[in-house]
Design a protein around this motif. Structure first.
Motif, PDB file in Angstrom:
ATOM      1  N   GLY A 114      15.104-124.513  -3.586  1.00 24.07           N
ATOM      2  CA  GLY A 114      15.919-125.709  -3.478  1.00 24.07           C
ATOM      3  C   GLY A 114      16.446-126.090  -4.847  1.00 24.07           C
ATOM      4  N   ASP A 153      12.519-129.857  -6.645  1.00 24.67           N
ATOM      5  CA  ASP A 153      11.433-129.319  -5.841  1.00 24.67           C
ATOM      6  C   ASP A 153      10.381-128.591  -6.656  1.00 24.67           C
ATOM      7  OD1 ASP A 153      12.480-130.246  -3.488  1.00 24.67           O
ATOM      8  OD2 ASP A 153      13.860-128.547  -3.325  1.00 24.67           O
ATOM      9  N   ASN A 213       7.873-121.739  -2.168  1.00 21.77           N
ATOM     10  CA  ASN A 213       7.704-123.153  -1.858  1.00 21.77           C
ATOM     11  C   ASN A 213       8.554-124.056  -2.732  1.00 21.77           C
ATOM     12  OD1 ASN A 213       5.910-122.480   0.059  1.00 21.77           O
ATOM     13  ND2 ASN A 213       4.105-123.238  -0.997  1.00 21.77           N
ATOM     14  N   GLN A 214       8.927-123.550  -3.913  1.00 17.13           N
ATOM     15  CA  GLN A 214       9.680-124.400  -4.831  1.00 17.13           C
ATOM     16  C   GLN A 214      11.184-124.208  -4.696  1.00 17.13           C
ATOM     17  OE1 GLN A 214       7.957-124.578  -8.861  1.00 17.13           O
ATOM     18  NE2 GLN A 214       6.512-123.072  -8.105  1.00 17.13           N
TER      19      GLN A 214
END
Lengths: 259, 176, 406, 464
Positions: free
Chosen positions: D232, D236, D229-230
């Protein structure tokens, strides 16, 4: 105890310019220098024999109450007694298989000399110089002697820094016995090596070699921190040369009679 | 100022409480053995004068030296009195913790008394061949002042045979 | 230890241990001898005894403290001294006055310049001997330098006992600078043996002065840096503020002196109260604090370091010329009499009471060490605190066991 | 019989350890040779391969567990060395510099020395508990590594309740400390063990509450998913959405691992060595290692949860595109043909000479042999650097591992510098801080996060 004939004997070399000197003229013996009977004299390091181990009591005063303190029977330094009784005088020379224990011990000793953890215990003045040896100016950590462990269970070297009194002798022996083998003892300062300036006192032990085996003596009152570091480096050298024979040490006065 | 042991409490209270003296601070308390009698020496200080007042409690008998304690005025005198007891055997009546402070609790003699001789001094006496660190025996001629030496005494097996522990003249430890 | 005998444990009556009671047990195997001992070794429910020392990282030497604790709270404590009792007073009586100097040296081994002054000053007072002014100035210089080195260690030790590793090393840097400087002057790093009856052992030399100049240049700045490391540390302040508070009455009754006394607000400093040496000629103030807690003691030590630097500055500017040693005979027969002298050591009033019977040996030389009485007061402060705080209190009065046990 | 017992009795401790080891090695070699010669071994291996293929999950678990157990030891050595050097730096000292170049072997030597020390059980201890305590502590530390994703594809297990598993197992370590404190027959140990227990009970709560915010943001408890999900750029990472959570987590982690200023359970200056007072030899070594492994794990978890795990802070591709650079990292050695042979045969000697000659010419007092050795070392370094860069660009897990380790060891260094700087707090201050401040702050953080999620992700809001 079995005496090893193979062991190199340190001969006092009295030479000057390659020529042996004539025996020095002895000063006339005074009455005070003569022991009153032969067994009064201390056992000394003769040229060709080892010192007999002397088992010294741990307790250094007589209790008034006869039932106190284990019935008045002073406890002994047990590991030395075992050494005396058992046939463990291994000279590490047993044929072709020699290579295994000696090399293993040598490698282990090389590891040990780079990781000597002293016990964080100072008795008196010399403790200041011991601490100073560990601080920024004279950094003992460089030689792998740094983490001063507070618990004797995790220490390797007992640096006895300062005057040892008779009252402290019992606890100090207890600390020594609590340390796991292999362990070494460094006597730092005059008071611990011989009694020093308090030799005449009623309350001090004249040299800790009366109560525990000592590997390295660092004289001085107090020795400089560099002196202590030098002593510890001598200890490293000693560990390498002993090649795994670390338990074979003796308790007893190292001062010969004539001194 | 020399006073007798019976007057200690009175004099000290006066010096401490009287608004003219106001000796609020006890600088030092120590015992002295003159060889014939025991003394207790107090040094008091008051902010009135830059000098000290020395109070000497004189004439304590050597056999049974007793002096009243000053702990009711100064708590801090407790350890000083313990020290004087330890070194001289002076018993301070009223000190509720009069134990040995330096020497082991079962030590029997009082080191700073004048009849307690270091082994070295015994060796220096004429005609005697006593070496001070290894053999501490007393020759017959020198018996009149016993060497009260206790260190390394219990393990006489391998040591020199002569280490003796002489009892104090008064017998046993008077505090027990 | 060889007898296998099962006895009831003295700590816990329900427990049986295999060895009989030894001298190492917390409770001595003797019947209680005094009222106080009987009171201390009577345990209530839930209490246990713990034996701190004689070898423990934060007892500053070989002090042994038997703590009676309930959980982690200290209920009572019984300090046991004497593990460093070397019989200095007896040895002094058996040597001559010159020997007494070196025998008294290791008493206060962090600031040996003060303890070795005691026999010297007693003998001078008994002899009514005038010391050359240059020698007096050199003495003051050495004393103040030694005081700074001692205080620098105090700050480090207080932090070390609170768990900080670094300040002790910074303190030792400062101390080593000064001690090397004094070694250039006296020849020894720790036990100087520099003062003599009637003067000092040697004049100032170039090595000493150049080291002193180097050090004086940035001493204040470094001390302020040290101050920054701890003063603005939230944890340090929270640990020491309000801890071990001594009020004035207690301070008087327990014969306190030195920074511990001055932290309670009493401006008692022997340098002003009983002037000795050349201190009346020098300008300095006596810093005091009102709070009487550990933090006040810590701040007071820092203030005293600044005052000492100020004194050193004055001494260096006013240093007169002349001899450093009075004319004294080699075999010194001190006239009979009694004398009491007192100086201000880093830990308080260091005094000595000497008696002479006219021979070359002291008849009696009593040394009064401030740590002895300060340590006694610690015993009154600790009950009610946690075990961790006992270390902080003990470190904040800074006892030296060599002086306590003599 | 005495022909065996007598030499055995005369062996020293080290010999008694080494001799069976050598015998075991010889036996294994003989067995291998016989196995290959008789053809039994390939048959058995084939059978084993089939078994492994059938139960790939179990095999993966076993392999991962073994690898992690082996992985922790060098990690602990590295961290100990780092601590020795960094604290020496803080203290204005030099630090160990005699054991190997720059003292890099010192921690390893300490470890082996501890291994060879006498290991004894004092009188009066509760022997089984005393023996098991270090094992429990060490296992509690090691088993948590299982769920931490080091790099893409490099993790022990991908559980959907990884976070729950982590805290459950990490709490096991303190049971070992309590066992040690209780069984040691020593009052200092007892105090240390109970302090550890009290501390952990207090600090587990803010530790977990601080994580709940991240779990709410990510919507999962799988650590792999949280890292994914983090992905990038660094913007992020969850640290920018949960700054308060990171601070609470960091403080609570310091207390959980028993690091300064919360190292109450082995406070040197108060209770001699805390729970480990009576331990010597390798049992003490286990505690010692467990402490540093715990330190590593806590830093790794912080990295995973808040600092983006193995994600690089910036993606290099846009930069490369901007400068119109295309890197061809796909090497095909076969394309070189005969040239490959020359490259392998002549490349290294020529390059070594290239490095050697300038050194030899500049350092006139060095012999040619000495400069040759230095040149060889330099050549190897440079080649390793190039290989590293190539691997970084080719394999994603190398890049991930690089970033993960970089972030983790930065955090470890932060912990270490804290140890060199701060004094220790008191027990009641520690507990008060946890219950009065950290838990309140964590609950506040939770509230704000929940509100923000509800408000920001509401589809009816104008910004969605």
């Amino acid at each position: 105890m079995e005496v090893n004939d193979d062991r190199p004997v340190i001969q006092p070399s009295v030479t000057s310019g390659g020529q042996p000197l004539e025996p020095r003229h002895e000063p006339p013996a005074m009455a005070a220098d003569q022991p009153s009977s032969p067994q009064d004299g201390l056992s000394t390091t003769r040229d060709d024999s080892l010192v007999e181990p002397i088992i010294v009591a741990n307790s250094t005063w007589t209790p008034a109450d006869p039932t106190a303190y284990n019935g008045g029977q002073p406890p002994q330094i047990t590991h030395l007694r075992e050494l005396e009784l058992g046939d463990k005088s291994d000279n590490a020379r047993w044929g072709a298989l020699d290579i295994i224990p000696t090399k293993a011990d040598y490698v282990l000793d090389l590891i040990r000399i780079n990781s000597l953890w002293p016990l964080l215990s100072g008795l008196a003045c010399c403790a200041m110089e011991m601490m100073s040896a560990a601080t920024s100016r004279n950094d003992m950590d460089r030689f792998g002697m740094f983490p001063f462990r507070a618990s004797p269970r995790q220490a390797d070297v007992l640096i006895v820094a300062g005057t040892l009194t008779t009252k402290m002798a019992g606890p100090l022996i207890r600390l020594w016995e609590q340390m796991p083998e292999p362990k070494w003892c460094v006597a730092m300062g005059d008071c611990t090596t011989s009694g020093g300036r308090y030799k005449r006192s009623y309350a001090t032990v004249e040299g800790i070699d009366r109560i525990m085996p000592v590997d390295v003596y660092v004289p001085g009152c107090p020795p400089r921190p560099e002196g202590l570091i030098y002593g510890m480096m001598k200890l490293q050298q000693l560990i390498k040369e002993r090649r795994g024979h670390w338990p074979e040490r003796h308790v007893g006065p190292t001062v010969p009679v004539g001194v | 100022m020399r006073i007798s042991p019976t007057d200690v409490a009175q004099v000290m209270t006066l010096l401490h409480d009287d608004p003219e003296f106001r000796f609020l601070i006890l600088s030092d308390l120590c015992g002295v053995d003159t060889g014939s009698v025991m003394q207790v020496v107090y040094h008091l200080w008051s902010d009135a004068t830059p000098d000290w007042l020395r109070v000497i409690v004189d004439g304590l008998p050597r056999e049974d030296p007793r002096a009243p304690s000053v702990t009711f005025l100064w708590n801090g005198a407790e350890w000083a009195e313990r020290e004087a007891y330890d070194m001289f055997g002076i018993i301070f009546e009223g000190n509720r913790d009069l134990r040995r402070i330096y020497m082991p609790p079962d030590y029997q003699s009082f080191p700073l008394r004048k009849d307690f001789l270091l082994a070295d001094d015994a060796a220096r006496s004429p005609g005697q061949g006593v070496r001070h660190m290894e053999q501490t025996f007393q020759p017959a001629e020198y018996r009149r002042t016993p060497v009260l030496r206790q260190g390394l005494g219990s393990d006489a097996g391998h040591m020199a045979p002569g280490i003796q522990t002489a009892e104090l003249a008064s017998g046993e430890d008077p505090a027990r | 230890m060889t007898t296998e005998q099962t006895v009831r444990s003295l700590d816990d009556p329900d427990l049986f241990v295999e060895t009989p009671g030894t001298i190492y047990d917390a409770i001595p195997p003797l019947p209680p001898r005094t009222e106080r001992e009987a009171e201390f070794y009577t345990m209530r429910d839930g209490e246990m005894l713990i034996n701190l020392g004689p070898q423990h990282p934060s007892t500053h030497g070989v002090l042994r403290v038997v703590l009676k604790i309930d959980g982690e709270r200290v209920v009572d404590l019984d300090p046991v001294l004497g593990y460093l009792h070397r019989g200095v007073e007896k040895i002094c009586e058996n040597g001559d006055w010159h020997h007494a100097i070196s025998n008294c040296d290791p008493l206060e081994y962090i600031a040996a310049m003060f303890s070795e002054a005691m026999p010297v000053m007693v003998a001078e007072k008994l002899l009514d001997l005038g010391v050359p002014r240059r020698a007096e100035y050199i003495r003051v210089l050495a004393w103040e330098l030694n005081r700074i080195s001692s205080h620098a260690l105090f700050v480090g030790w207080l932090a070390l006992d609170l768990g900080g590793l670094t300040p002790i090393l910074y303190g030792f840097i400062e101390r080593d600078e000064i001690v090397e400087m004094l070694a250039a002057l006296t020849g020894q790093r720790l036990l100087f043996n520099y003062l003599r009856i009637g003067g000092v052992n040697g004049d100032l030399n170039h090595d000493f002065l150049s080291r002193l100049g180097d050090w004086m240049g940035n001493a204040l700045k470094r001390i302020e840096d040290q101050q920054k490391l701890l003063n603005s540390n939230e944890i340090f302040v929270a640990r020491t503020r309000g801890l071990g508070v001594i009020d004035r009455d207690l301070a008087r009754r327990t014969l306190l002196s030195g920074p511990v006394l001055r932290a309670t607000g009493i401006p008692y400093d022997v340098r002003r109260a009983h002037p000795y040496s050349v201190y009346p000629e020098l300008e300095f103030t006596i810093p005091t604090r009102e709070e009487g807690d550990s933090y006040a003691r810590y701040l007071l030590h820092l203030d005293e370091i600044k005052q000492s630097i100020h004194i050193i500055d004055q001494v260096l500017h006013r240093m007169p010329d002349g001899p450093v040693m009075a004319k004294v005979p080699r075999l010194m027969r001190v006239p009979p009499g009694r004398a009491y002298v007192s100086i201000e050591s880093p830990r308080g009033q260091y005094s000595a009471y000497g008696m002479s019977d006219g021979s070359d040996q002291p008849f009696r030389l009593r040394i009064h060490d401030p740590s002895f009485f300060n340590l006694q007061a610690v015993g009154l402060l600790m009950p009610g605190n946690l075990v961790a705080d006992t270390m902080a209190i003990m470190a904040s009065v800074d006892p030296i066991m060599g002086g306590v046990d003599k | 019989m005495s022909i065996i017992t007598r030499p055995w009795g005369r062996l020293t401790l080290a010999g008694k350890i080494m001799l069976p080891l050598v015998a075991l090695l010889v036996l294994l070699t003989v067995l291998l040779l016989v196995g290959f010669a008789s053809g039994a071994l390939p048959f058995l291996l084939g059978l084993g391969g089939q078994l492994v293929g059938d139960n790939i999950d179990i095999a993966r678990f076993a392999a991962a567990a073994t690898a992690l157990l082996l992985f922790t030891v060098p990690t602990a050595f590295v961290i100990i060395l780092m601590e020795m050097k960094l604290i020496a730096f803080v203290n204005l000292r030099v630090g160990p510099n005699r054991q190997g170049p720059w003292g890099i072997l010192s921690s390893t030597l300490h470890g082996f020395k501890v291994l060879a020390k006498e290991d004894f059980t004092p009188t009066g201890v509760d022997v089984p508990v005393f023996t098991l305590a270090p094992v429990v502590t060490y296992l509690g530390a090691v088993m948590t590594i299982m769920v931490i994703p080091f790099a893409p594809g490099l993790f022990g297990l991908d559980m959907n309740i990884a976070l729950l598993y982590f805290f459950a197992v990490a709490g096991l370590g303190v049971i070992g400390l309590m066992m040690a404190g209780w069984s040691s027959f020593n009052k200092y140990s007892l105090l240390g063990g109970l302090r550890a227990a009290a501390g952990i009970i207090s600090y587990e709560i803010p530790l977990i509450l601080a994580v709940v915010g991240v779990v709410m943001l990510a919507g999962t408890m799988s650590l792999n998913q949280i890292v994914a999900n983090q992905a990038g750029t660094f913007a992020d990472w969850y640290v920018f959405q949960q700054p308060l959570g990171l601070i609470i987590f960091f403080i609570a982690a310091a207390a959980e691992t028993g690091r300064t200023p919360f190292d109450l359970n082995e406070a040197d200056s108060e209770i001699v060595a805390g729970f480990a007072t009576e331990y010597s030899g390798m049992r003490f070594g286990f505690f010692f290692f467990a402490e540093y492994v715990n330190l590593f794990i806590m830093s790794a978890l912080t990295t995973t949860l808040f600092l983006g795990g193995w994600n690089a802070p910036l993606d290099a591709q846009p930069v490369l595109d901007f400068f119109n650079v295309t890197l061809n990292t796909a090497l095909d050695p076969g394309a070189l043909g005969m040239g490959l042979l020359f490259l392998v045969a002549l490349g290294p000697p020529l390059l070594i000479l290239l490095f050697t000659l300038p050194i030899w010419m500049l350092k006139s007092d060095w012999s040619f042999l000495k400069s040759l050795v230095v040149g060889f070392l330099l050549f190897n370094l440079v080649v390793m650097l190039f290989v590293g860069i190539w691997a970084y660009m080719t394999f994603p897990f190398v890049a991930g591992l690089f970033w993960f380790m970089a972030k983790t060891f930065t955090l470890v260094a932060l912990f270490v510098i804290m140890r060199g700087t701060l004094p220790r707090v008191r027990m009641d201050q520690l507990m008060g801080f946890a219950w009065k401040w950290l838990i309140s702050a964590a609950l506040l953080n939770l509230l704000i996060t929940a509100a923000a999620i509800v408000v920001l992700r509401d589809p009816s809001m104008p910004w969605n």
